[in-house]
Enzyme design. Structure first.
Site, short mmCIF file in Angstrom:
data_model
loop_
_atom_site.label_atom_id
_atom_site.label_comp_id
_atom_site.label_asym_id
_atom_site.label_seq_id
_atom_site.Cartn_x
_atom_site.Cartn_y
_atom_site.Cartn_z
N ARG A 169 0.86 -1.18 0.00
CA ARG A 169 0.00 0.00 0.00
C ARG A 169 0.90 1.23 0.00
O ARG A 169 2.10 1.14 0.14
CB ARG A 169 -0.99 0.02 1.18
CG ARG A 169 -0.62 -0.66 2.45
CD ARG A 169 0.49 -0.03 3.24
NE ARG A 169 0.27 1.38 3.48
CZ ARG A 169 1.20 2.25 3.72
NH1 ARG A 169 2.48 1.87 3.73
NH2 ARG A 169 0.94 3.52 3.93
N GLY A 170 0.27 2.38 -0.21
CA GLY A 170 1.02 3.61 -0.43
C GLY A 170 1.09 3.89 -1.91
O GLY A 170 1.50 3.01 -2.69
N ALA A 171 0.71 5.08 -2.33
CA ALA A 171 0.54 5.37 -3.76
C ALA A 171 1.77 5.06 -4.61
O ALA A 171 1.66 4.37 -5.62
CB ALA A 171 0.09 6.83 -3.93
N ARG A 196 -7.37 -0.54 -6.93
CA ARG A 196 -7.56 0.56 -5.97
C ARG A 196 -7.89 1.82 -6.76
O ARG A 196 -7.09 2.25 -7.58
CB ARG A 196 -6.28 0.82 -5.15
CG ARG A 196 -5.71 -0.35 -4.37
CD ARG A 196 -6.51 -0.73 -3.14
NE ARG A 196 -6.72 0.34 -2.19
CZ ARG A 196 -5.88 0.68 -1.21
NH1 ARG A 196 -4.72 0.06 -1.07
NH2 ARG A 196 -6.19 1.64 -0.36
N GLN A 213 -1.96 2.01 10.09
CA GLN A 213 -0.68 2.14 9.38
C GLN A 213 0.33 2.97 10.16
O GLN A 213 1.53 2.74 10.08
CB GLN A 213 -0.90 2.77 8.00
CG GLN A 213 -1.73 1.94 7.05
CD GLN A 213 -3.19 2.38 7.03
OE1 GLN A 213 -3.74 2.73 8.07
NE2 GLN A 213 -3.81 2.37 5.87
N ASP A 270 -2.43 10.44 -1.87
CA ASP A 270 -2.73 9.41 -2.87
C ASP A 270 -3.19 10.02 -4.19
O ASP A 270 -3.08 9.38 -5.22
CB ASP A 270 -3.80 8.46 -2.33
CG ASP A 270 -3.23 7.55 -1.26
OD1 ASP A 270 -2.86 6.42 -1.61
OD2 ASP A 270 -3.14 7.97 -0.09
N ASN A 300 -6.00 11.64 0.93
CA ASN A 300 -5.03 10.87 1.71
C ASN A 300 -5.82 9.98 2.67
O ASN A 300 -7.05 10.00 2.70
CB ASN A 300 -4.07 11.80 2.47
CG ASN A 300 -2.85 11.07 3.01
OD1 ASN A 300 -2.20 10.33 2.28
ND2 ASN A 300 -2.54 11.27 4.27
N LYS A 301 -5.12 9.21 3.43
CA LYS A 301 -5.77 8.26 4.33
C LYS A 301 -6.81 8.94 5.21
O LYS A 301 -6.62 10.06 5.67
CB LYS A 301 -4.72 7.57 5.21
CG LYS A 301 -5.23 6.40 6.03
CD LYS A 301 -5.92 5.36 5.19
CE LYS A 301 -5.07 4.83 4.07
NZ LYS A 301 -5.81 3.91 3.17
#
Length: 350
Positions: free
Chosen positions: A49-51, A93, A201, A242, A252-253
């Site tokens: 995960r993470g763009a 995603r 996270q 993201d 973002n998250k």
């Protein structure tokens, strides 16, 4: 340059090996993907995960798809099958624009080499391109770090949300890359890390990364951020992204928006660190960013522990959108961008 190995991923030439971030920090488990379908599943299930990391993983997934389809001797058939490879990877995603950026770049390289008669040669070119994407990401993150660390002072306490470190990229990190660069320059930085419910996270990944790097870190629950700010314990907030819209709104998250509002209230600078590949000039504003909604079980559980009955209704958006007027500056590999974003962001691409 036919291999790469970092904390986040390893490309062997025949497979993509990912550290399974669902089990960190208690267990270090690795997932080996030998097909593009396995890469797609790993992205969707948040093994990775993470763009930026998603983008690089998708590029290697595209290469695996090409290797799976190189038995087709008829070139048009190969190119047709690769459209399906891209489709499967792209549907994993919806929010992280780096996914689509990487896949479009891979497809463009393939199309640019359509005149080659040897499909194996096209596959080799695609593999080189995926490796370029990965190695470029590392250098881009280090440039973001160099540009952003100038915004931090010796002795600063920095609040982060989610994980925008080495685990969210190929290596080094975006938001955490800024912190790493400041520390490497001799600045004493103390990080407050939000736990980042529901996937934790911040608690599981950011704290683990920073402690391994010897950077002083304090974990707080998400609902402590405002009080910590009111106590004047925070000098700056740095988060990743993201997707950044043309006007500076960014996804973002989930929970980032709340942190930005609190930072504005308390007069604390709020910085976004992200590569140009995270900026989507085709998206005019944050209202147009698609927000992924994930499995309700992620909220019903805290890691592996059930918190509520399974008939409790849950709303679980994975991301939120922070409006540009709450953003002090955006840190990119080309420099630090400030208001007006709708004018200054497009200038980065000239």
């Amino acid at each position: 340059m036919n291999r790469i190995k970092t904390m986040t991923m390893e490309w062997t030439g025949d497979s993509l090996i990912l550290i399974d971030q669902r089990f960190l920090p208690l267990e270090e488990i690795y997932v080996e993907c030998k097909t593009y379908q396995e890469v797609a599943k790993s992205i969707k299930d948040m093994v990775v995960r993470g763009a930026p990391a998603i983008g690089a993983s998708a590029a290697f997934g595209y290469v695996l798809g090409a290797k799976q389809n190189q038995q087709y001797t008829e070139k048009n058939k190969f190119f047709q099958e690769m459209k399906n490879v891209k489709k499967v990877l792209a549907e994993t995603r919806p929010t992280a624009v780096n996914l689509f950026w990487a896949l479009n770049r891979m497809e463009q390289v393939m199309n640019d080499n359509f005149n080659l008669n040897d499909i194996k040669a096209i596959v080799d070119i695609l593999e080189i391109e995926a490796l370029k994407i990965a190695y470029e990401d590392i250098e881009i993150n280090k440039a973001i770090g160099r540009n952003g660390e100038k915004l931090l002072k010796d002795g600063d306490n920095v609040l982060t949300h989610c994980n925008a470190g080495a685990l969210a990229t190929v290596d080094y990190g975006t938001a955490l890359g800024v912190i790493r660069a400041a520390v490497e320059n001799g600045k004493r930085i103390h990080v407050y890390a939000d736990e980042t419910r529901p996937y934790l996270q911040g608690a599981r990944l950011t704290v683990w990364e920073l402690m391994k790097s010897g950077i002083r870190t304090t974990l707080i629950s998400d609902n402590m951020a405002g009080w910590v700010m009111k106590q004047q314990k925070i000098n700056a907030v740095i988060v990743g992204a993201d997707r950044i819209a043309r006007n500076g709104d960014f996804a973002n998250k989930i929970g980032t928006y709340s942190v930005a509002v609190l930072a504005k209230k308390h007069g604390i600078p709020f910085y976004v660190a992200a590569p140009l590949s995270t900026i989507d000039l085709e998206t005019e504003n944050g209202d147009l960013i698609p927000i992924e909604e994930r499995n309700k079980e992620e909220v019903r559980f805290c890691h592996k522990t059930r918190l509520v009955r399974d008939d409790v209704d849950v709303y679980n958006p994975a991301f939120d959108v922070t409006p540009h007027d709450l953003v002090t500056a955006i840190i990119t590999e080309k420099g630090v961008v400030r208001q007006p974003y709708d004018k200054n962001i497009p200038e980065l691409f000239k």
